[in-house]
Design an enzyme around this catalytic site. Structure first.
Site, mmCIF file in Angstrom:
data_model
loop_
_atom_site.group_PDB
_atom_site.id
_atom_site.type_symbol
_atom_site.label_atom_id
_atom_site.label_comp_id
_atom_site.label_asym_id
_atom_site.label_seq_id
_atom_site.Cartn_x
_atom_site.Cartn_y
_atom_site.Cartn_z
ATOM 1 N N SER A 1 0.827 -1.214 0.000
ATOM 2 C CA SER A 1 0.000 0.000 0.000
ATOM 3 C C SER A 1 0.856 1.256 0.000
ATOM 4 O O SER A 1 2.018 1.238 0.406
ATOM 5 C CB SER A 1 -0.890 0.032 1.242
ATOM 6 O OG SER A 1 -1.576 -1.182 1.392
HETATM 7 N N1 SAH Z 1 0.366 -4.961 4.265
HETATM 8 C C1 SAH Z 1 0.991 -5.509 3.103
HETATM 9 C C2 SAH Z 1 0.107 -5.317 1.894
HETATM 10 C C3 SAH Z 1 -0.145 -6.609 1.257
HETATM 11 S S1 SAH Z 1 -1.356 -6.633 -0.014
HETATM 12 C C4 SAH Z 1 2.378 -4.939 2.878
HETATM 13 O O1 SAH Z 1 2.794 -4.019 3.583
HETATM 14 O O2 SAH Z 1 3.066 -5.449 2.007
HETATM 15 C C5 SAH Z 1 -2.590 -7.613 0.749
HETATM 16 C C6 SAH Z 1 -2.212 -9.010 1.106
HETATM 17 O O3 SAH Z 1 -3.365 -9.632 1.631
HETATM 18 C C7 SAH Z 1 -1.761 -9.876 -0.073
HETATM 19 O O4 SAH Z 1 -0.485 -10.329 0.176
HETATM 20 C C8 SAH Z 1 -2.775 -11.003 -0.097
HETATM 21 O O5 SAH Z 1 -2.228 -12.262 -0.451
HETATM 22 C C9 SAH Z 1 -3.260 -10.991 1.337
HETATM 23 N N2 SAH Z 1 -4.554 -11.653 1.563
HETATM 24 C C10 SAH Z 1 -5.676 -11.615 0.819
HETATM 25 N N3 SAH Z 1 -6.641 -12.370 1.393
HETATM 26 C C11 SAH Z 1 -6.094 -12.889 2.524
HETATM 27 C C12 SAH Z 1 -6.574 -13.769 3.545
HETATM 28 N N4 SAH Z 1 -7.805 -14.277 3.535
HETATM 29 N N5 SAH Z 1 -5.731 -14.090 4.550
HETATM 30 C C13 SAH Z 1 -4.467 -13.605 4.609
HETATM 31 N N6 SAH Z 1 -3.959 -12.785 3.665
HETATM 32 C C14 SAH Z 1 -4.766 -12.431 2.643
#
Ligand code: SAH
Length: 291
Positions: free
Chosen positions: A129
């Site tokens: 993000s």
């Molecule tokens: N906070 C992260 C942003 C990651 S993007 C950072 O700083 O990099 C969002 C993430 O949520 C993705 O990696 C995706 O795989 C994960 N995601 C989506 N659905 C999910 C679920 N049900 N449980 C765990 N992770 C999930």
């Protein structure tokens, strides 16, 4: 299944916080401009001051084999100044953002953009993000009843570890952090990205974040980095009284996503969940199961 990370020492200004990050990572650069084609000397002479500086930075970058020849702390400080100017006023959050080396969490080809306010790909069709969105969500968590009383986020749950960047920022502001990721390669990547930061209060879980982490519940702060059609009931069940949850969620009528805030209030011994909707956002989908 999960992993902790290293050792820590308390922050000077906020002794209750887990820690400031020590000396970390290399340096970084602030500009993605390149000098482009043609022009030669005549073009250089016509360059305004700003472009000259960018050209100098390009040259510095080329001299540094890693491509990161500049001082990353200074570049981060500039990012923080911009975030403050653009309306993020929580000094605790700004300080945490100034400590985490975002360029260490993205592909080296993207490191140069790490301190711009932009989301960046982290592989597997996922994105890290924007710093302003990370900052905004964490600042909202601080408005929760227990966080505002304690001055830190308490026991925090993050859904969607991704590359681990937000986890690092949250960890600096929390008593403990559990972060769940459903994609194994990203869970592993976050683990190796976080290892050099030595954050013993972080526990990474490979699993479906829709289920929360019942074994570690309740949580004072819950934040999701992926948005679904609803707020999973497990998250509400695992939100402590006085706690606050922030998550992107599909807006009514299929009109994009909004940030949703849920406060767990305890009134005369009875739980009440108060939900409010905030600004439009754009997060990757919250999916079920693991991969
Ligand atoms: N906070 C992260 C942003 C990651 S993007 C950072 O700083 O990099 C969002 C993430 O949520 C993705 O990696 C995706 O795989 C994960 N995601 C989506 N659905 C999910 C679920 N049900 N449980 C765990 N992770 C999930």
């Amino acid at each position: 299944m999960n992993s902790g990370n290293g050792g820590s020492k308390p922050a000077a200004r906020s002794p209750r916080f887990p820690l400031p990050l020590g000396k970390m990572g290399g340096a970084s650069a602030s500009s993605s401009a390149s000098s482009g084609v043609g022009g030669g000397v005549a073009r250089e002479v016509l360059m305004p001051q700003r472009h000259l500086r960018e050209a100098a930075q390009d040259a510095a970058r080329q001299l540094a084999p890693s491509g990161l020849g500049l001082d990353s702390a200074k570049v981060r400080q500039r990012m923080v100044l911009r975030l403050r100017r653009d309306g993020l006023h929580d000094e605790r959050v700004l300080e945490a953002l100034s400590r985490v080396p975002r360029h260490e969490f993205v592909d080296s080809a993207l490191a140069i953009q790490a301190y711009e306010d932009t989301s960046l790909p982290i592989g597997h069709e996922q994105t890290i993000s924007k710093p302003s969105v990370v900052g905004r969500m964490i600042a909202m968590l601080f408005g929760g009843q227990s966080a505002s009383q304690r001055g830190h986020l308490g026991r925090t749950l993050e859904i969607g570890t991704g590359c681990g960047y937000q986890a690092a920022v949250l960890a600096l502001l929390s008593q403990s952090l559990v972060s769940i990721e459903r994609l194994k390669p990203l869970h592993d990547k976050a683990r190796s990205n976080l290892a050099p930061l030595h954050l013993p209060q972080v526990r990474l879980i490979y699993g479906d974040g829709r289920l929360g982490a019942p074994g570690a519940a309740p949580f004072d702060s819950i934040v999701a980095a992926a948005g679904g059609d609803d707020i999973p009931s497990a998250w509400l069940e695992q939100l402590a009284p006085g706690g606050r949850l922030i998550a992107p969620m599909a807006a009514p009528g299929g009109r994009g996503q909004v940030l949703v805030r849920v406060d767990h209030l305890l009134e005369n011994g009875r739980s009440r969940f108060v939900r409010t909707e905030h600004e439009a956002v754009l997060f990757v989908p919250l999916k079920s199961g693991v991969m």
